[in-house]
Enzyme design. Structure first.
Site, PDB file in Angstrom:
ATOM      1  CG  ASN A  12      -1.724   1.210   1.433  1.00  0.00           C
ATOM      2  OD1 ASN A  12      -1.804   2.048   0.534  1.00  0.00           O
ATOM      3  ND2 ASN A  12      -2.351   1.333   2.593  1.00  0.00           N
ATOM      4  CE  LYS A  14      -0.273   3.270   4.730  1.00  0.00           C
ATOM      5  NZ  LYS A  14      -0.176   3.397   6.172  1.00  0.00           N
ATOM      6  CG  HIS A  99      -5.929   1.916   5.137  1.00  0.00           C
ATOM      7  ND1 HIS A  99      -5.544   2.871   6.039  1.00  0.00           N
ATOM      8  CD2 HIS A  99      -4.889   1.062   5.019  1.00  0.00           C
ATOM      9  CE1 HIS A  99      -4.307   2.600   6.451  1.00  0.00           C
ATOM     10  NE2 HIS A  99      -3.887   1.508   5.841  1.00  0.00           N
ATOM     11  CD  GLU A 101      -3.054   5.550   6.739  1.00  0.00           C
ATOM     12  OE1 GLU A 101      -2.974   5.580   5.496  1.00  0.00           O
ATOM     13  OE2 GLU A 101      -2.139   5.085   7.465  1.00  0.00           O
ATOM     14  CD  GLU A 169      -3.473  -2.409   7.448  1.00  0.00           C
ATOM     15  OE1 GLU A 169      -2.331  -2.592   7.030  1.00  0.00           O
ATOM     16  OE2 GLU A 169      -4.157  -1.422   7.147  1.00  0.00           O
ATOM     17  N   GLY A 175       2.414   2.340  10.727  1.00  0.00           N
ATOM     18  CA  GLY A 175       3.390   3.412  10.561  1.00  0.00           C
ATOM     19  C   GLY A 175       4.105   3.816  11.835  1.00  0.00           C
ATOM     20  CB  SER A 214       5.082  -1.677  11.962  1.00  0.00           C
ATOM     21  OG  SER A 214       4.652  -0.349  12.202  1.00  0.00           O
ATOM     22  N   GLY A 235       2.784  -1.172   4.274  1.00  0.00           N
ATOM     23  CA  GLY A 235       2.842   0.229   3.880  1.00  0.00           C
ATOM     24  C   GLY A 235       4.273   0.649   3.586  1.00  0.00           C
TER      25      GLY A 235
HETATM   26  P1  PGA Z   1       2.776   0.345   7.602  1.00  0.00           P
HETATM   27  O1  PGA Z   1       1.316   0.555   6.953  1.00  0.00           O
HETATM   28  O2  PGA Z   1       3.306  -0.972   7.073  1.00  0.00           O
HETATM   29  O3  PGA Z   1       3.569   1.532   7.128  1.00  0.00           O
HETATM   30  O4  PGA Z   1       2.594   0.302   9.066  1.00  0.00           O
HETATM   31  C1  PGA Z   1       0.429  -0.522   6.794  1.00  0.00           C
HETATM   32  C2  PGA Z   1      -0.879  -0.052   6.229  1.00  0.00           C
HETATM   33  O5  PGA Z   1      -1.376   0.982   6.648  1.00  0.00           O
HETATM   34  O6  PGA Z   1      -1.474  -0.707   5.345  1.00  0.00           O
END
Ligand code: PGA
Length: 251
Positions: A12, A14, A99, A101, A169, A175, A214, A235
């Protein structure tokens, strides 16, 4: 049964990536072509502006592409939005919906996520439906209840001919460099599996349940070896070919 499902590793990107980032795709393609032992199915969900170019760049390779969101409608007066059919038109096979976000930044509730997933299935895409609790939910002992409610509200009755993908998640792990413990991941994935089987029968048995938050080269093998973990949603570590390949190779 569930660990015999072919894993899916989804990147992803983003809101990251200009045209120059397509160089990472060439590097990843070379690594995948050179290594015989990769078991996982691979998809990258770039920003919409790169989707068509990435689909062209990955045609004929083991990398599929996906969108990061779609509208509930197939077309119409929705300035700035993108429909599932448009993602298909740009070469996508997958789309991430719900997601955390999007849920937080755009107030998307479970009903909206469900309508998006159904629009995606209707268009022939495989939706990757995201769920996950906040740190407050977990500390209050509500993680299972919150994720159960998200699943019940976000997964519709329309079955996908290409299978169902859920991404668990935990919001506090995205993140942040923090990951859930292997025991917590195993418990939550078993919970999700049992709810899916109860609701959908065989489709629930065969659904892929990805872990996200992460995931990186250093923790991917342990996470991906956990029962009922059928892949990862990645991500930050999906932006660089070396890191993403290391996660893919661990699956
Ligand atoms: P991250 O994001 O691996 O940077 O933690 C994962 C995601 O939001 O899909």
């Amino acid at each position: 049964m569930s660990n015999s499902i072919r894993p899916l590793v989804a990147g992803n990107w983003k809101m990251n990536g200009l045209a120059a980032a397509l160089g990472e795709i060439d590097a990843l393609k070379s690594k995948l072509t050179a290594s015989a032992g990769v078991n996982a199915e691979v998809v990258i969900c770039p920003p919409a502006t790169l989707l068509e170019r990435m689909s062209t760049a990955t045609a004929g390779s083991p990398i599929a592409t996906g969108g990061q969101d779609c509208h509930t409608a197939s077309s119409g007066a929705h300035t700035g939005d993108i429909s599932a059919q448009m993602l298909v038109d740009a070469g996508a096979q997958f789309v991430i919906v719900g997601h955390s976000e999007r849920r937080a930044d755009h107030d998307e509730d479970n009903g909206t996520v469900r309508a998006k997933a159904e629009a995606a299935i209707e268009a022939g895409l495989i939706p990757i439906i995201c769920v996950g609790e906040t740190e407050t939910d977990r500390e209050a002992g509500n993680a299972n209840a919150v994720v159960g409610e998200q699943l019940a509200g976000s997964v519709g009755d329309k079955l996908s001919p290409h299978g169902l993908v859920i991404a668990y998640e935990p919001v506090w792990a995205i993140g942040t460099g923090k990951t859930a413990t292997p025991d917590d991941i195993a418990d939550m994935h078993a919970h999700i599996r049992s709810l899916l089987v109860e609701r959908l029968g065989a489709e629930g048995e065969g659904a892929r349940i990805l872990y996200g938050g992460s995931v990186k080269p250093g923790n991917a093998a342990e996470i991906l070896a956990t029962a009922n973990v059928n892949g990862a949603l990645v991500g930050g570590a999906s932006l660089k070919a070396d890191d993403f390949f290391a996660v893919i190779a661990a699956a």
